[in-house]
Design a protein around this motif. Structure first.
Motif, short mmCIF file in Angstrom:
data_model
loop_
_atom_site.label_atom_id
_atom_site.label_comp_id
_atom_site.label_asym_id
_atom_site.label_seq_id
_atom_site.Cartn_x
_atom_site.Cartn_y
_atom_site.Cartn_z
N LYS A 1 -22.81 -51.51 26.96
CA LYS A 1 -22.37 -50.14 27.24
C LYS A 1 -21.29 -49.74 26.24
CE LYS A 1 -23.32 -50.54 32.13
NZ LYS A 1 -22.75 -50.56 33.48
N PRO A 2 -21.44 -48.59 25.58
CA PRO A 2 -20.40 -48.15 24.64
C PRO A 2 -19.06 -47.94 25.33
CG PRO A 2 -22.40 -46.85 24.41
CD PRO A 2 -22.56 -47.68 25.65
N LEU A 3 -18.00 -48.34 24.66
CA LEU A 3 -16.63 -48.11 25.11
C LEU A 3 -15.94 -47.19 24.11
CD1 LEU A 3 -15.72 -51.72 26.26
CD2 LEU A 3 -16.37 -49.80 27.69
N SER A 4 -14.65 -47.06 24.20
CA SER A 4 -13.92 -46.11 23.37
C SER A 4 -13.81 -46.53 21.91
CB SER A 4 -12.52 -45.90 23.93
OG SER A 4 -11.81 -47.12 23.92
N GLY A 5 -13.74 -47.81 21.60
CA GLY A 5 -13.61 -48.26 20.22
C GLY A 5 -12.19 -48.18 19.72
N SER A 6 -11.92 -48.88 18.65
CA SER A 6 -10.55 -48.98 18.16
C SER A 6 -10.25 -48.03 17.01
CB SER A 6 -10.28 -50.40 17.68
OG SER A 6 -11.06 -50.64 16.53
N GLN A 7 -11.28 -47.65 16.26
CA GLN A 7 -11.10 -46.78 15.09
C GLN A 7 -10.19 -47.41 14.05
OE1 GLN A 7 -12.88 -43.48 14.97
NE2 GLN A 7 -13.92 -44.87 16.35
N GLN A 8 -10.23 -48.74 13.92
CA GLN A 8 -9.46 -49.44 12.90
C GLN A 8 -10.38 -50.42 12.17
OE1 GLN A 8 -6.62 -50.99 15.65
NE2 GLN A 8 -5.07 -49.55 15.02
N ARG A 9 -10.05 -50.69 10.91
CA ARG A 9 -10.82 -51.62 10.12
C ARG A 9 -10.53 -53.04 10.56
NH1 ARG A 9 -15.43 -50.77 7.47
NH2 ARG A 9 -15.74 -52.26 5.79
N ALA A 10 -11.55 -53.88 10.61
CA ALA A 10 -11.40 -55.29 10.96
C ALA A 10 -11.31 -56.12 9.69
CB ALA A 10 -12.57 -55.75 11.81
N PHE A 11 -10.46 -57.14 9.72
CA PHE A 11 -10.29 -58.06 8.60
C PHE A 11 -10.32 -59.49 9.11
CE2 PHE A 11 -8.29 -54.13 7.23
CZ PHE A 11 -8.72 -54.01 5.93
N ALA A 12 -10.86 -60.38 8.29
CA ALA A 12 -10.82 -61.82 8.57
C ALA A 12 -10.53 -62.52 7.25
CB ALA A 12 -12.14 -62.31 9.16
N THR A 13 -10.06 -63.76 7.32
CA THR A 13 -9.76 -64.52 6.11
C THR A 13 -10.49 -65.86 6.13
OG1 THR A 13 -7.79 -65.49 7.12
CG2 THR A 13 -7.47 -63.48 5.82
N SER A 14 -10.68 -66.40 4.93
CA SER A 14 -11.30 -67.72 4.78
C SER A 14 -10.54 -68.49 3.73
CB SER A 14 -12.76 -67.58 4.35
OG SER A 14 -13.32 -68.85 4.07
#
Length: 178
Positions: A51-64
């Motif tokens: 079910k769709p929720l409101s969302g964050s409207q921010q970019r996601a980042f991860a590191t390796s």
């Protein structure tokens, strides 16, 4: 999101590790210490039991730190607005002094898919203190390149109602940081 990588200048390619779920349209940049920063279109918080929720409207980042074999947990950067849209990230400078290291990011500045914005980080993507709007109005995906003379090239889609037009902007570092 996951990456494909080559250890032999593109002769062969291998599948790297995957990030958290609900991410796609990613791009990666190598950081000064050799680790990787993955920038991802984010659906975190948008789905719970389908079910769709409101969302964050921010970019996601991860590191390796192992060449993309594994990725950290994804984090959202409060300085980088991002509706679900393809954005771009590229290293502009890698210098002997840390204060001259620069990573550039481009994508919608919001609200929604509006206002193409270019951002600058001096600390390998931890913060994005510089933000300049390139175009007002409806926008779509973008792609960045650093040209031979050091200017920044930005290819992006836009229009009045959809994404039927594509433009190229040439941006100087002086304009971005002025």
């Amino acid at each position: 999101s996951h990456v494909f990588y080559s250890d032999d200048h593109g002769a062969t390619w291998h599948l790297g590790g995957a990030s958290d779920r609900f991410m796609d349209e990613c791009q990666v940049v190598e950081r000064a210490d050799g680790s990787l920063l993955l920038s991802m279109r984010n659906y975190l918080g948008d789905f719970e039991l389908g079910k769709p929720l409101s969302g964050s409207q921010q970019r996601a980042f991860a590191t390796s730190s192992d060449g993309g074999q594994t990725w950290s947990a994804s984090t959202l950067n409060r300085q980088v607005y991002c509706c679900a849209c393809m954005t771009s990230i590229v290293r502009h400078t890698l210098a002997a002094t840390a204060d001259k290291n620069r990573i550039i990011y481009a994508g919608p500045g919001g609200p929604g898919r509006t206002n193409t914005t270019i951002r600058l980080s001096y600390d390998e993507g931890e913060s994005w203190p510089v933000a300049r709007q390139i175009r007002e109005g409806n926008v779509g995906g973008s792609d960045l390149v650093v040209l031979a003379d050091g200017t920044i090239g930005l290819l992006y889609s836009h229009s009045g109602s959809g994404w039927e037009q594509t433009s190229f902007a040439r941006i100087t570092l002086d304009w971005l940081t002025d």
